[in-house]
Design an enzyme around this catalytic site. Structure first.
Site, short mmCIF file in Angstrom:
data_model
loop_
_atom_site.label_atom_id
_atom_site.label_comp_id
_atom_site.label_asym_id
_atom_site.label_seq_id
_atom_site.Cartn_x
_atom_site.Cartn_y
_atom_site.Cartn_z
N ASN A 32 0.82 -1.28 -0.14
CA ASN A 32 -0.27 0.07 -0.03
C ASN A 32 0.92 1.31 0.15
OD1 ASN A 32 -2.45 1.65 2.12
ND2 ASN A 32 -2.68 1.48 -0.11
N ARG B 250 1.32 0.54 -5.87
CA ARG B 250 0.22 0.34 -6.78
C ARG B 250 -1.20 0.65 -6.27
NH1 ARG B 250 1.90 -5.83 -7.44
NH2 ARG B 250 2.23 -5.45 -5.32
P1 4NP Z 1 3.12 -2.34 -3.46
O1 4NP Z 1 4.77 -2.16 -3.72
O2 4NP Z 1 2.76 -3.57 -3.13
O3 4NP Z 1 2.74 -1.70 -4.85
O4 4NP Z 1 2.89 -1.20 -2.59
C1 4NP Z 1 5.36 -2.86 -2.79
C2 4NP Z 1 5.79 -2.12 -1.45
C3 4NP Z 1 6.72 -2.64 -0.71
C4 4NP Z 1 7.38 -3.74 -0.85
C5 4NP Z 1 7.08 -4.37 -1.89
C6 4NP Z 1 5.94 -3.87 -2.90
N1 4NP Z 1 7.99 -4.32 0.27
O5 4NP Z 1 8.74 -5.48 -0.13
O6 4NP Z 1 8.46 -3.83 1.14
#
Ligand code: 4NP
Length: 164
Positions: free
Chosen positions: A16, A19
């Site tokens: 969060n 995307r």
């Molecule tokens: P999101 O992206 O799921 O699109 O917010 C990510 C944010 C953090 C992490 C991986 C994907 N992480 O590994 O911390």
């Protein structure tokens, strides 16, 4: 027939911070441009609480800004079981998000609400919204373009469903 309460859409990704907040920002802008804010609400959440309270990733914000979007001040939060009940549609960004949402919905009661973002995309071959976190800036910009396509058609679909 009018909906009894604003129709509520929840966008979900892993953290969060990339995307799903981008989807929320893009979708809210489209809803606002149609004057539908009182009828369609949206929010976003992540499957993990690791980034709880954090703003969206600076690389995501830079990509959004390039395409004309402004962050209203979104803070990361983890998805909870209550969200399954409280939202009318829960839009997962990738297959793993969808699997995790279905695990959260142990009884399968809310199965029909959980849909992939790429169900609504038309201009790209992606079957999921790719995680841009470990890649370059072009990945974040691709996510914005994919989400613009998906959010546009999601809104069209809701206008039909809600007869608005
Ligand atoms: P999101 O992206 O799921 O699109 O917010 C990510 C944010 C953090 C992490 C991986 C994907 N992480 O590994 O911390």
């Amino acid at each position: 027939m009018n909906a009894p309460h604003p129709y509520r859409v929840l966008f979900v990704c892993l953290g969060n911070i990339c995307r799903s907040p981008a989807a929320e920002i893009i979708f809210k802008k489209m809803v606002g441009e149609q004057g539908l804010e009182s009828l369609i609400e949206s929010d976003s959440a992540g499957m993990i609480g690791y980034h709880r309270g954090c703003p969206p990733d600076a690389r995501m914000l830079a990509a959004l800004e390039k395409y004309g979007y402004v962050d209203p001040g979104i803070k990361s939060r983890p998805v909870g079981k209550d969200d399954l009940e409280q939202f009318d549609l829960i839009v997962g960004m990738d297959r793993e998000n969808l699997r995790a949402l279905k695990r959260l919905d142990k009884s399968g009661q809310w199965e029909d609400k959980i849909v992939p973002m790429c169900f609504f995309t038309t201009r790209f071959l992606d079957e999921e919204v790719p995680d841009p976190y470990y890649g370059g800036q072009e990945g974040f910009e691709h996510v914005v373009e994919l989400l613009e396509d998906g959010c546009f058609h999601l809104l069209k679909e809701l206008e039909k469903r809600l007869n608005i």
